[in-house]
Motif scaffolding. Structure first.
Motif, PDB file in Angstrom:
ATOM      1  N   ALA A  93       7.043   0.787   7.205  1.00 66.09           N
ATOM      2  CA  ALA A  93       7.052   1.563   5.962  1.00 66.09           C
ATOM      3  C   ALA A  93       8.400   2.205   5.680  1.00 66.09           C
ATOM      4  CB  ALA A  93       5.985   2.647   6.036  1.00 66.09           C
ATOM      5  N   LEU A 114      -0.660   9.155  10.131  1.00 69.32           N
ATOM      6  CA  LEU A 114      -0.506   7.814   9.556  1.00 69.32           C
ATOM      7  C   LEU A 114       0.441   6.935  10.356  1.00 69.32           C
ATOM      8  CD1 LEU A 114      -0.225   8.505   5.701  1.00 69.32           C
ATOM      9  CD2 LEU A 114      -2.264   7.932   7.029  1.00 69.32           C
ATOM     10  N   VAL A 137       0.287   0.839   5.866  1.00 69.48           N
ATOM     11  CA  VAL A 137       0.918   1.587   4.779  1.00 69.48           C
ATOM     12  C   VAL A 137       2.375   1.162   4.709  1.00 69.48           C
ATOM     13  CG1 VAL A 137       1.614   3.871   3.968  1.00 69.48           C
ATOM     14  CG2 VAL A 137      -0.660   3.545   4.968  1.00 69.48           C
ATOM     15  N   LEU A 141       5.334   5.655   1.862  1.00 66.00           N
ATOM     16  CA  LEU A 141       4.792   7.010   1.859  1.00 66.00           C
ATOM     17  C   LEU A 141       5.791   7.894   1.143  1.00 66.00           C
ATOM     18  CD1 LEU A 141       2.934   9.361   2.705  1.00 66.00           C
ATOM     19  CD2 LEU A 141       4.161   9.404   4.900  1.00 66.00           C
ATOM     20  N   VAL A 164       1.165   5.422  -0.337  1.00 65.45           N
ATOM     21  CA  VAL A 164       0.520   6.722  -0.280  1.00 65.45           C
ATOM     22  C   VAL A 164       1.468   7.747  -0.895  1.00 65.45           C
ATOM     23  CG1 VAL A 164      -0.459   8.512   1.220  1.00 65.45           C
ATOM     24  CG2 VAL A 164      -0.747   6.089   1.805  1.00 65.45           C
ATOM     25  N   ARG A 217       0.863  -1.178   0.000  1.00 64.60           N
ATOM     26  CA  ARG A 217       0.000   0.000   0.000  1.00 64.60           C
ATOM     27  C   ARG A 217       0.901   1.229   0.000  1.00 64.60           C
ATOM     28  NH1 ARG A 217      -5.248  -0.180   0.961  1.00 64.60           N
ATOM     29  NH2 ARG A 217      -6.442   1.661   1.581  1.00 64.60           N
ATOM     30  N   MET A 240      -8.022   6.909   6.721  1.00 60.09           N
ATOM     31  CA  MET A 240      -7.065   5.818   6.519  1.00 60.09           C
ATOM     32  C   MET A 240      -7.028   4.885   7.722  1.00 60.09           C
ATOM     33  SD  MET A 240      -5.576   5.917   3.507  1.00 60.09           S
ATOM     34  CE  MET A 240      -3.984   5.121   3.715  1.00 60.09           C
TER      35      MET A 240
END
Length: 314
Positions: free
Chosen positions: A144, A135, A95, A98, A19, A17, A88
Motif C-alpha cells: 500500500a 491494518l 488494502v 490508505l 481506505v 481498495r 477489515m
C-alpha cells in the motif's frame, strides 16, 4: 465530473481498495468522490453513520457506479478502531491505499478522547497510529501507499514532550500543531521502517493549504457555537479567488500524494502558490519540525506505548 482549477489526473484505480478517514464531508468527501470516480473500491470508516450514508448518496450522485463500503469507526476510541481493524482483517482483502485524512482542530476548551488523550492528539494522531497498526497485514499484502494529511500549521511548533496531553495547561493551536507534527513524524518513520524491513508499504505526507472547510466552523460537539473569525475571512478570500484555495483544490495534494505515479515516499506534497496556502499541488521541502529522525523514532515508540499496539520488527 467537473475538473477543479489546478486539477490533477488520478490514474485508473480499478481493482484498488482505498481506505479513507474523514471522508464524509469537506476535503475528505472531495477526495472520496475522486477515488471512487477513478474506479477504486472505497472503504469509508466514519464516526457518524448517518452522515456517512449521506456522503455515499453524494458520491453516487456524481459517480453512479461507485463501489463504496461504509463502516462505523471513531478515531476518538481505540476500541472502535480495533473493531474496524478486526472487521477489515476478517474480510481479508488487501488494502492498496490508505489516506489518513480525518481531524479536529482547536476546540476552545481542552477535551479528551474515550481513552483519556487530549482530543486533537488522540483523533489526529493516535487514532491513525492504531489504524495503521490494525491494518498492517492488509497494507503489506496490498503493498500500500499510505498518505497522511498534516497541516500548514505544522511548519511551526514542536512536540510538547513534558505534557503531551496538555493537562497542566491548554493551548488549542499549539496542541493542534503538535498532533499534526506527531502524525507527520510517525508517517516518515513508517516509510523508513518499511524500507528497512521490506514491508512493501510506502508512506508520504500531504497538506491542503488553507481553504474554507468545517475544521474552523461552528461545531457543537467541540464546544464551538459559532464560526471562527478565521474561517469567515478564509471564505471571503476563497470566494474571490484571493491567495487561498477552495475545498476542491484543497483535496488535490492528498490525491496527488496518494495516487500519482511520480509521488515519492517520504516526501511532502502541498499547494505551490504563495505561502503554500493555495495553488497547484506539488512537492515542497519538509517542515523543520519534521526533519529529525531522532524525534520521529521517539514519536514512533511513544505512540505504540500509548495505543498499546506493537509494530513488528520485520
Amino acid at each position: 465530473m467537473a475538473r477543479a482549477p489546478h486539477d490533477v489526473t488520478v490514474p485508473d484505480l480499478t481493482g484498488t481498495r482505498a481506505v479513507l478517514t474523514g471522508g464524509s464531508d469537506g476535503i475528505g468527501l472531495r477526495i472520496a468522490t475522486r477515488l471512487a470516480a477513478a474506479g477504486a473500491h472505497l472503504v469509508l470508516p466514519v464516526r457518524n453513520v448517518r452522515k456517512g450514508e449521506a456522503a455515499v448518496v453524494t458520491i453516487r450522485a456524481t459517480v453512479p457506479d461507485a463501489t463504496v463500503s461504509l463502516h462505523a469507526m471513531d478515531l476518538d476510541s481505540l476500541e472502535s478502531v480495533a473493531a474496524f481493524g478486526d472487521a477489515m482483517r476478517s474480510e481479508g482483502d488487501p488494502v492498496h491505499l490508505l489516506v489518513n485524512n480525518a481531524g479536529v482542530m482547536t476546540p476552545p476548551d481542552r477535551q479528551t478522547t474515550a481513552d483519556g488523550f487530549e482530543l486533537q492528539l488522540g483523533v489526529n494522531h493516535l487514532g491513525h497510529v492504531a489504524l495503521v497498526s490494525h491494518l498492517l497485514p492488509l497494507l503489506r499484502e496490498g503493498r500500500a501507499r499510505v498518505t497522511s494529511q498534516v497541516s500548514i500549521a505544522a511548519r511551526r511548533g514542536s512536540i510538547h514532550w513534558d505534557d503531551l496531553n496538555w493537562e497542566r495547561s491548554y493551548d488549542g493551536m499549539a496542541a493542534y500543531r503538535q498532533s499534526k507534527i506527531a502524525l507527520g513524524l510517525f508517517a516518515l518513520e513508517l516509510q523508513r521502517r518499511s524500507a528497512a524491513a521490506g514491508w512493501g508499504i510506502t508512506s508520504n505526507l500531504s497538506h491542503p493549504g488553507v481553504a474554507p472547510t468545517s475544521l474552523l466552523s461552528a461545531r457543537a460537539e467541540l464546544g464551538r457555537g459559532d464560526d471562527t473569525r478565521a474561517v469567515r475571512v478564509i471564505r471571503w478570500l476563497s470566494a474571490r479567488g484571493i491567495l487561498v484555495g477552495t475545498p476542491e483544490t484543497a483535496a488535490l495534494p492528498a490525491l496527488y500524494a496518494a495516487t500519482a505515479p511520480d509521488a515519492q515516499p517520504g516526501r511532502l506534497y502541498g499547494p505551490q502558490g504563495p505561502g503554500n496556502v493555495g495553488g497547484r499541488p506539488g512537492e515542497q521541502a519538509l517542515y523543520p519540525s519534521l526533519r529529525s529522525q531522532d524525534e520521529a523514532r521517539r514519536v514512533w515508540q511513544t505512540s505504540q506505548e500509548l495505543v498499546r499496539e506493537t509494530f513488528p520488527a520485520r
